[in-house]
Scaffold this motif. Structure first.
Motif, PDB file in Angstrom:
ATOM      1  N   PRO A  40       0.922  -1.153   0.093  1.00  0.00           N
ATOM      2  CA  PRO A  40      -0.012  -0.007   0.196  1.00  0.00           C
ATOM      3  C   PRO A  40       0.800   1.252   0.052  1.00  0.00           C
ATOM      4  O   PRO A  40       0.551   2.162  -0.639  1.00  0.00           O
ATOM      5  CB  PRO A  40      -1.040  -0.264   1.297  1.00  0.00           C
ATOM      6  N   ARG A  41       1.892   1.210   0.598  1.00  0.00           N
ATOM      7  CA  ARG A  41       2.969   2.273   0.615  1.00  0.00           C
ATOM      8  C   ARG A  41       3.401   2.598  -0.879  1.00  0.00           C
ATOM      9  O   ARG A  41       3.669   3.868  -1.301  1.00  0.00           O
ATOM     10  CB  ARG A  41       4.217   2.000   1.336  1.00  0.00           C
TER      11      ARG A  41
ATOM     12  N   LYS B 279      -3.489  -3.817  18.358  1.00  0.00           N
ATOM     13  CA  LYS B 279      -3.047  -2.399  18.264  1.00  0.00           C
ATOM     14  C   LYS B 279      -2.139  -2.303  17.217  1.00  0.00           C
ATOM     15  O   LYS B 279      -1.817  -1.136  16.504  1.00  0.00           O
ATOM     16  CB  LYS B 279      -2.390  -1.993  19.574  1.00  0.00           C
ATOM     17  N   ALA B 280      -1.270  -3.238  16.808  1.00  0.00           N
ATOM     18  CA  ALA B 280      -0.586  -3.123  15.570  1.00  0.00           C
ATOM     19  C   ALA B 280      -1.098  -3.089  14.492  1.00  0.00           C
ATOM     20  O   ALA B 280      -0.913  -2.455  13.567  1.00  0.00           O
ATOM     21  CB  ALA B 280       0.416  -4.744  15.526  1.00  0.00           C
ATOM     22  N   VAL B 281      -2.166  -3.826  14.425  1.00  0.00           N
ATOM     23  CA  VAL B 281      -2.919  -3.714  13.191  1.00  0.00           C
ATOM     24  C   VAL B 281      -3.504  -2.310  12.829  1.00  0.00           C
ATOM     25  O   VAL B 281      -3.596  -1.765  11.770  1.00  0.00           O
ATOM     26  CB  VAL B 281      -4.184  -4.709  13.147  1.00  0.00           C
ATOM     27  N   GLU B 282      -4.047  -1.838  14.058  1.00  0.00           N
ATOM     28  CA  GLU B 282      -4.677  -0.017  13.815  1.00  0.00           C
ATOM     29  C   GLU B 282      -3.515   0.818  13.645  1.00  0.00           C
ATOM     30  O   GLU B 282      -3.829   1.549  12.791  1.00  0.00           O
ATOM     31  CB  GLU B 282      -5.423   0.208  15.307  1.00  0.00           C
ATOM     32  N   GLN B 283      -2.233   0.310  13.874  1.00  0.00           N
ATOM     33  CA  GLN B 283      -1.182   1.290  13.764  1.00  0.00           C
ATOM     34  C   GLN B 283      -0.701   1.269  12.354  1.00  0.00           C
ATOM     35  O   GLN B 283      -0.530   2.177  11.666  1.00  0.00           O
ATOM     36  CB  GLN B 283       0.177   1.114  14.553  1.00  0.00           C
ATOM     37  N   PHE B 284      -1.009  -0.236  11.633  1.00  0.00           N
ATOM     38  CA  PHE B 284      -0.617  -0.416  10.338  1.00  0.00           C
ATOM     39  C   PHE B 284      -1.652   0.264   9.278  1.00  0.00           C
ATOM     40  O   PHE B 284      -1.348   0.833   8.301  1.00  0.00           O
ATOM     41  CB  PHE B 284      -0.702  -2.063   9.999  1.00  0.00           C
ATOM     42  N   LYS B 285      -2.846   0.497   9.907  1.00  0.00           N
ATOM     43  CA  LYS B 285      -3.788   0.753   9.038  1.00  0.00           C
ATOM     44  C   LYS B 285      -3.571   2.237   8.926  1.00  0.00           C
ATOM     45  O   LYS B 285      -3.848   3.165   7.921  1.00  0.00           O
ATOM     46  CB  LYS B 285      -5.277   0.674   9.773  1.00  0.00           C
ATOM     47  N   ALA B 286      -3.334   2.988  10.067  1.00  0.00           N
ATOM     48  CA  ALA B 286      -3.046   4.549  10.234  1.00  0.00           C
ATOM     49  C   ALA B 286      -1.856   5.009   9.386  1.00  0.00           C
ATOM     50  O   ALA B 286      -1.978   5.985   8.868  1.00  0.00           O
ATOM     51  CB  ALA B 286      -3.251   4.706  11.576  1.00  0.00           C
ATOM     52  N   GLU B 287      -0.794   4.118   9.385  1.00  0.00           N
ATOM     53  CA  GLU B 287       0.453   4.663   8.807  1.00  0.00           C
ATOM     54  C   GLU B 287       0.718   4.115   7.185  1.00  0.00           C
ATOM     55  O   GLU B 287       1.496   4.625   6.799  1.00  0.00           O
ATOM     56  CB  GLU B 287       1.479   3.999   9.774  1.00  0.00           C
ATOM     57  N   VAL B 288       0.190   3.051   6.889  1.00  0.00           N
ATOM     58  CA  VAL B 288       0.167   2.266   5.882  1.00  0.00           C
ATOM     59  C   VAL B 288      -0.676   2.463   4.683  1.00  0.00           C
ATOM     60  O   VAL B 288      -0.550   2.553   3.461  1.00  0.00           O
ATOM     61  CB  VAL B 288       0.914   0.870   5.827  1.00  0.00           C
ATOM     62  N   LEU B 289      -1.869   2.117   5.149  1.00  0.00           N
ATOM     63  CA  LEU B 289      -3.009   2.245   3.951  1.00  0.00           C
ATOM     64  C   LEU B 289      -3.268   3.723   3.526  1.00  0.00           C
ATOM     65  O   LEU B 289      -3.084   4.690   4.074  1.00  0.00           O
ATOM     66  CB  LEU B 289      -4.212   1.651   4.851  1.00  0.00           C
ATOM     67  N   PRO B 290      -3.866   3.784   2.040  1.00  0.00           N
ATOM     68  CA  PRO B 290      -3.726   5.037   1.626  1.00  0.00           C
ATOM     69  C   PRO B 290      -4.906   5.708   2.110  1.00  0.00           C
ATOM     70  O   PRO B 290      -6.077   5.037   2.593  1.00  0.00           O
ATOM     71  CB  PRO B 290      -3.971   4.617   0.020  1.00  0.00           C
ATOM     72  N   LYS B 291      -5.066   6.804   2.019  1.00  0.00           N
ATOM     73  CA  LYS B 291      -6.056   7.851   2.565  1.00  0.00           C
ATOM     74  C   LYS B 291      -6.973   8.454   1.384  1.00  0.00           C
ATOM     75  O   LYS B 291      -8.155   9.033   1.783  1.00  0.00           O
ATOM     76  CB  LYS B 291      -5.653   8.909   3.465  1.00  0.00           C
ATOM     77  N   GLU B 292      -6.256   8.582   0.236  1.00  0.00           N
ATOM     78  CA  GLU B 292      -6.993   9.134  -0.929  1.00  0.00           C
ATOM     79  C   GLU B 292      -7.223   8.104  -1.919  1.00  0.00           C
ATOM     80  O   GLU B 292      -6.672   7.129  -2.148  1.00  0.00           O
ATOM     81  CB  GLU B 292      -6.274  10.375  -1.304  1.00  0.00           C
ATOM     82  N   PRO B 293      -8.466   8.165  -2.726  1.00  0.00           N
ATOM     83  CA  PRO B 293      -8.470   7.651  -3.907  1.00  0.00           C
ATOM     84  C   PRO B 293      -7.439   7.651  -5.016  1.00  0.00           C
ATOM     85  O   PRO B 293      -6.706   8.447  -5.074  1.00  0.00           O
ATOM     86  CB  PRO B 293      -9.802   7.816  -4.440  1.00  0.00           C
ATOM     87  N   ASP B 294      -7.167   6.523  -5.626  1.00  0.00           N
ATOM     88  CA  ASP B 294      -6.156   6.648  -6.696  1.00  0.00           C
ATOM     89  C   ASP B 294      -6.821   7.324  -7.993  1.00  0.00           C
ATOM     90  O   ASP B 294      -7.652   6.715  -8.721  1.00  0.00           O
ATOM     91  CB  ASP B 294      -5.954   5.003  -7.088  1.00  0.00           C
TER      92      ASP B 294
END
Length: 602
Positions: A96-97, A421-436
């Motif tokens: 995702p990055r 908690k690690a999954v929530e951090q992954f979602k916040a830091e790695v998954l995209p926030k905007e559409p492609d």
């Protein structure tokens, strides 16, 4: 380390022979330093599809020999689907990055600011090449020749519709492959190895099997046609035995070709100075024996993301080493660079770690408490060296329960909470926030040819794809003048472009007038020659395909020259006149920069 610093010892004189369209080099018996890199990647091959992992339905002696002579990873992880895994291997970063969000219609592309392993090795003098399936972007600079590779022979799409004498790309040109696709890729890889044996090389052999369609030469299929399949899928889902038989035959063909690659290294005296890596891009593409693991391709469970991985480097990696350290595709970039002594400055932080101390037998673990994540369409699992938290928040002890049958969240609440908690951090830091919203680039001076396949276009009106899966489809059912096809493009270099459409047209429909337009400019042309070949591909299928298009040949037609400004917009293709019942079927549009001005986009 520059090319000139490489120590060479030449025993024989290298010659090149011309055989058909392929230049076949002979061996010199070279022993080079620093080490060469040979990466072999299988497509949709599960952990259980090798005899080294206990599957006695088939025999994979060459891959098994790699494991005996090198290191076998006991728990190696990738992504649930093809393009994400390939991006993670190439960049050392979670997909995702990198901008990779899917497997087709542009979602498979790596962002242009990503730095690849091929760029790192090329920067220090390695010859670099990829043979096979790229699947991380078609248009330059997403194209492999824009990502650090000097040679490319294969296809850039997610899957291909035919495996015998298929249409392929060689550099920027469309060519006709020779024979079975996996054998053909191997032929080209062997030729590359022999041509570059007096210098360090990075050779990426990206097979597209046993991905569907299930096509394989008779000499491999005959063993499995009607054969009893002793080891079967353990779960409640139904195993398609005919599918399994075809896959096993395809896996034995892969093994045969791996043997050919290894023999080429031996003939050239390069065995001891070549690091060979073998792995797969996701779990099995059907329900079949996979060691009792839960899940398959597309799943973030063990069966979907735990795959084979073997690394051999004679005299350096101990023969028969079994790596218990959890590892992943993101680790291959930093690990191989370290083994080869290649220094690099990646502009973006990596998620992968250097496992060379483990592979060299210096220590058993590099990061004992590390976490590895798997992501697919918002579903996330995370694992440490003992547990997995699945995408539904259930905890399993993989050492005691590799099949994920008993939730131990109540027994280990602190572990479960920590992993949540690690999954929530992954979602916040790695998954995209905007559409492609990335357009498809067109018109670079260093790569003047751009292909815009049907996969990347948008049909309007009655026009539809030839199959549910866009990757190898074409547009059809073009029946009236209101129908159109558009591509969201960004022109890099303003100038004149030759526009070619690859079409089929029935004799009764000749006379169709096509118009291509962009930013107020347009070009028109009339189809005057019929070209109506039959659909084919099904004659090679061992099992009928589902959702994937069959194929046919397409004829190039020069529509004309169009002036394109350096801007973003929609390239639109319409039929201005349809004298018969329909217009054309369309496979792709080719744009070639003929002359450009200085108003290029930055």
């Amino acid at each position: 380390m520059k090319r000139g610093a490489v120590v060479r010892t030449v025993f024989l004189v290298c010659a090149t022979l011309s055989v058909g369209f392929l230049n076949v080099a002979t061996c010199t018996g070279e022993s080079a330093n620093p080490p060469n890199i040979l990466i072999v990647l299988a497509d949709d091959q599960g952990w259980g599809d090798l005899s080294v992992h206990g599957n006695y339905n088939l025999s994979t002696p060459n891959i098994d020999r790699l494991a005996a002579e090198g290191a076998l990873f006991e728990r190696f992880y990738v992504s649930p689907l093809c393009a994400p895994t390939r991006a993670e291997f190439l960049t050392g970063r979670y997909h995702p990055r990198t901008g990779v969000r899917g497997v087709t219609t542009g979602a498979e592309r790596m962002n242009l600011n990503e730095y690849t392993i091929a760029q790192a090795f090329r920067a220090v003098g390695y010859a670099t090449a990829i043979f096979g399936k790229w699947h991380n972007g078609s248009q330059y600079p997403y194209h492999p020749l824009g990502r650090g590779f000097q040679e490319f022979y294969g296809f850039t799409s997610g899957h291909w519709g035919i495996y015998f004498d298929p249409p392929l790309e060689s550099g920027s040109e469309i060519v006709r492959g020779r024979g079975y696709i996996t054998d053909d890729f191997t032929d080209h890889a062997i030729d590359f190895i022999k041509r570059h044996q007096t210098e360090p090389f990075f050779c990426y052999v990206a097979y597209n099997t046993p991905h569907t369609p299930l096509q394989v030469p008779d000499k491999f299929y005959e063993k499995f046609a009607g054969a009893q399949i002793a080891q079967r899928y353990h779960g409640n889902e139904r195993e398609d035995i005919e599918f399994t038989r075809a896959v096993l035959a395809m896996c034995e063909n892969i093994d045969w070709n791996v043997g050919r690659l290894l023999e080429a290294l031996r003939e050239c005296g390069l065995e001891s100075n070549t690091i060979v890596v073998y792995f797969s891009d996701n779990g099995p593409n059907s329900w079949r024996w996979n060691g009792g693991m839960r899940g398959r391709k597309g799943s973030t469970d063990e069966g979907g993301v735990r795959v084979p991985c073997i690394i051999r480097w004679p005299g350096h990696v101990p023969a028969g080493l079994r790596v218990s350290q959890i590892a992943a595709a993101i680790d291959l970039f930093p690990t191989l660079a370290s083994l080869a002594g290649v220094s690099y400055k990646a502009p973006l932080p990596m998620d992968g770690i250097d496992l060379s101390p483990v592979l060299l037998g210096k220590q058993k673990f590099v990061a004992r408490q590390r976490l590895i994540f798997a992501h697919q369409a918002g579903q996330i699992s995370v694992r440490n060296d003992r547990f997995i938290l699945d995408n539904r928040g259930r905890l399993y002890d993989l050492l005691e329960d590799p099949g994920q049958t008993h939730d131990v969240s109540a027994q280990f609440p602190d572990v479960a909470e920590s992993l949540r908690k690690a999954v929530e951090q992954f979602k916040a830091e790695v998954l995209p926030k905007e559409p492609d919203t990335r357009p498809f680039p067109v018109g670079y001076r260093e790569f003047p040819v751009t292909y815009l396949p049907a996969r990347d276009g948008v049909p309007h009106g009655n026009i539809e794809r030839s199959g549910k899966a866009p990757n190898c489809s074409f547009f059809t059912n073009w029946i009236n003048r209101e129908d159109s096809i558009t591509w969201d493009i960004e022109v890099h270099t303003a100038g004149k472009y030759e526009l070619v459409v690859y079409y089929t047209c029935r004799p009764q429909d000749v006379g169709v007038v096509l118009r291509a337009s962009f930013a107020g400019r347009s070009v028109e042309g009339k189809i005057t020659e019929p070209f109506d070949p039959p659909i084919h591909g099904h004659e090679f299928d061992r099992v009928p395909r589902q959702g994937e298009s069959y194929v046919k040949d397409f004829k190039p037609f020069v529509l004309g020259v169009i002036e394109l400004p350096a801007q973003r917009g929609l390239l639109e293709l319409r039929a201005m006149n349809i004298p018969g019942e329909r217009a054309i079927d369309l496979r792709l549009v080719k744009l070639t920069l003929k002359s450009g001005d200085d108003t290029s986009r930055p």
